[in-house]
Design an enzyme around this catalytic site. Structure first.
Site, PDB file in Angstrom:
ATOM      1  N   THR A  50       0.830  -1.211   0.000  1.00 51.70           N
ATOM      2  CA  THR A  50       0.000   0.000   0.000  1.00 51.70           C
ATOM      3  C   THR A  50       0.864   1.260   0.000  1.00 51.70           C
ATOM      4  OG1 THR A  50      -2.019   0.959   0.913  1.00 51.70           O
ATOM      5  CG2 THR A  50      -0.440   0.077   2.526  1.00 51.70           C
TER       6      THR A  50
ATOM      7  N   LYS B 104       3.268   1.554  -3.800  1.00 53.92           N
ATOM      8  CA  LYS B 104       2.591   0.849  -4.904  1.00 53.92           C
ATOM      9  C   LYS B 104       3.297   0.988  -6.251  1.00 53.92           C
ATOM     10  CE  LYS B 104      -2.142   0.831  -3.175  1.00 53.92           C
ATOM     11  NZ  LYS B 104      -3.517   1.198  -3.432  1.00 53.92           N
TER      12      LYS B 104
ATOM     13  N   GLY C  64      -9.581  13.549  -8.512  1.00 52.15           N
ATOM     14  CA  GLY C  64      -8.235  13.181  -8.088  1.00 52.15           C
ATOM     15  C   GLY C  64      -7.477  12.526  -9.228  1.00 52.15           C
ATOM     16  N   ALA C  65      -6.144  12.515  -9.094  1.00 51.72           N
ATOM     17  CA  ALA C  65      -5.304  11.960 -10.167  1.00 51.72           C
ATOM     18  C   ALA C  65      -4.114  11.204  -9.592  1.00 51.72           C
ATOM     19  CB  ALA C  65      -4.844  13.086 -11.087  1.00 51.72           C
TER      20      ALA C  65
ATOM     21  N   ALA D 173      -4.886   5.904  -6.716  1.00 48.28           N
ATOM     22  CA  ALA D 173      -6.234   5.330  -6.653  1.00 48.28           C
ATOM     23  C   ALA D 173      -7.023   5.715  -7.901  1.00 48.28           C
ATOM     24  CB  ALA D 173      -6.948   5.813  -5.397  1.00 48.28           C
TER      25      ALA D 173
ATOM     26  N   TYR E 192     -12.700   5.093   3.202  1.00 47.81           N
ATOM     27  CA  TYR E 192     -13.584   4.253   4.028  1.00 47.81           C
ATOM     28  C   TYR E 192     -13.417   4.547   5.523  1.00 47.81           C
ATOM     29  CZ  TYR E 192      -9.328   1.438   3.919  1.00 47.81           C
ATOM     30  OH  TYR E 192      -8.025   1.019   3.978  1.00 47.81           O
TER      31      TYR E 192
HETATM   32  P1  ATR Z   1      -3.577   7.975  -3.809  1.00 49.65           P
HETATM   33  O1  ATR Z   1      -2.410   7.159  -4.268  1.00 49.65           O
HETATM   34  O2  ATR Z   1      -4.272   7.426  -2.602  1.00 49.65           O
HETATM   35  O3  ATR Z   1      -4.559   8.271  -4.902  1.00 49.65           O
HETATM   36  P2  ATR Z   1      -2.168  10.496  -4.005  1.00 49.65           P
HETATM   37  O4  ATR Z   1      -1.309   9.953  -5.078  1.00 49.65           O
HETATM   38  O5  ATR Z   1      -1.526  11.291  -2.912  1.00 49.65           O
HETATM   39  O6  ATR Z   1      -2.972   9.352  -3.259  1.00 49.65           O
HETATM   40  O7  ATR Z   1      -3.326  11.361  -4.705  1.00 49.65           O
HETATM   41  C1  ATR Z   1      -4.192  12.130  -3.977  1.00 49.65           C
HETATM   42  C2  ATR Z   1      -5.090  12.937  -4.916  1.00 49.65           C
HETATM   43  O8  ATR Z   1      -5.966  13.697  -4.094  1.00 49.65           O
HETATM   44  C3  ATR Z   1      -4.348  13.900  -5.799  1.00 49.65           C
HETATM   45  O9  ATR Z   1      -4.955  13.959  -7.073  1.00 49.65           O
HETATM   46  C4  ATR Z   1      -4.514  15.241  -5.068  1.00 49.65           C
HETATM   47  O10 ATR Z   1      -4.566  16.374  -5.921  1.00 49.65           O
HETATM   48  P3  ATR Z   1      -3.233  17.098  -6.460  1.00 49.65           P
HETATM   49  O11 ATR Z   1      -2.797  16.306  -7.672  1.00 49.65           O
HETATM   50  O12 ATR Z   1      -3.680  18.475  -6.799  1.00 49.65           O
HETATM   51  O13 ATR Z   1      -2.239  17.071  -5.334  1.00 49.65           O
HETATM   52  C5  ATR Z   1      -5.872  15.072  -4.444  1.00 49.65           C
HETATM   53  N1  ATR Z   1      -6.010  15.929  -3.275  1.00 49.65           N
HETATM   54  C6  ATR Z   1      -5.436  15.747  -2.064  1.00 49.65           C
HETATM   55  N2  ATR Z   1      -5.767  16.757  -1.235  1.00 49.65           N
HETATM   56  C7  ATR Z   1      -6.563  17.606  -1.948  1.00 49.65           C
HETATM   57  C8  ATR Z   1      -7.244  18.837  -1.644  1.00 49.65           C
HETATM   58  N3  ATR Z   1      -7.154  19.404  -0.441  1.00 49.65           N
HETATM   59  N4  ATR Z   1      -7.996  19.396  -2.615  1.00 49.65           N
HETATM   60  C9  ATR Z   1      -8.089  18.836  -3.847  1.00 49.65           C
HETATM   61  N5  ATR Z   1      -7.464  17.675  -4.196  1.00 49.65           N
HETATM   62  C10 ATR Z   1      -6.723  17.072  -3.261  1.00 49.65           C
END
Ligand code: ATR
Length: 249
Positions: free
Chosen positions: A41, A45, A104-105, A108, A191
């Protein structure tokens, strides 16, 4: 979840949690110790992939692994996040020809987006950071929209993959309530808590909602089947997770 499933299936195994600092050494250790498999995790990953002997085709396309299996010293990586999300959605809705907005990008979003495309959904990636969102959209062959412009997006299914709303930030939600509508299916991969603010608001508006436990349990069921060769006791696994979450909240 895995230990209750092992015990139910009469499988002689135990699942343990390790906070890994050096993923390369951890994978060598898995080989050296003859450990049969592992869940991988955050934040390992993607990085773990370079230390594996073989990567399953789906995991290679997603660009991340969440599961490994050790077959006689040969380590193969898989990604079941995608199938987990698809199965969770399919309990409530079809995906083919539906417009699906992913918020998000990160890792996940990449896995869930891959599953949506594979199922024939029309995907739109929405992200706060334009470059990252555009990159993922280009990799998946989908559209991109800035998160602030969510109001302009019309979608059948909305999936939050950001950490907004996750404990301890219970009041946060990734989009404004006024931009949801009651015909939408709203899923959250978070979750903890089980009912995020997004899901609670969506439910009040009459949307169909899907919490993050389904995806978590379905990917866990695939892990169990890979490691043991036995059918996963999905209901038991779900009950075990729900009990653990209610104890921790
Ligand atoms: P995971 O692997 O769990 O998907 P990650 O790679 O850290 O975690 O991705 C988190 C996503 O949540 C990212 O797309 C992030 O947006 P940014 O690319 O702009 O960083 C998004 N995210 C996290 N906090 C955020 C916030 N406060 N507002 C908007 N998007 C957020």
């Amino acid at each position: 979840m895995h230990n209750s499933a092992f015990s139910h299936a009469g499988y002689n195994g135990i699942y343990l949690a390790f906070k890994v600092k050096e993923i390369e050494k951890a994978i060598s250790g898995i080989k050296a110790l003859g450990i049969k498999g592992a869940g991988i995790t955050i934040p390992h990953k993607v990085k773990a992939m370079q230390f594996l002997d073989e990567i399953d085709e789906t995991a290679a396309k997603i660009g991340a692994v969440n599961t490994i299996v050790n077959r006689q010293g040969k380590i193969t990586g898989y990604n079941f996040d995608s199938i987990g999300a698809v199965k969770a959605l399919k309990e409530k809705t079809g995906i083919n020809n539906k417009t699906v907005a992913i918020l998000g990008a990160g890792g996940a979003a990449r896995a869930v987006g891959y599953g949506i495309i594979a199922e024939g959904g029309r995907l739109i990636i929405l992200n706060r950071t334009k470059d990252k969102g555009e990159k993922l959209a280009a990799d998946l062959g989908s559209d991109f929209c800035h998160l602030e412009d969510f109001k302009k997006v019309k979608c059948d299914i909305l999936i939050n993959t950001t950490s907004l709303g996750m404990t301890p930030n219970l009041d946060q939600m990734p989009v404004e309530k006024k931009h949801l509508n009651k015909g939408m299916i709203v899923m959250d991969v978070v979750y903890n808590p089980l009912k995020t603010r997004l899901l609670s608001v969506a439910e009040d508006m009459g949307c169909t909602t899907i919490d993050g436990v389904s995806m978590f349990v379905f990917q866990g069921a695939r892990q169990f089947e890979l490691w043991t060769g036995k059918k996963a006791p999905v209901d038991l696994m779900r009950k075990t997770v729900l009990k653990a979450l209610s104890c921790s909240s």
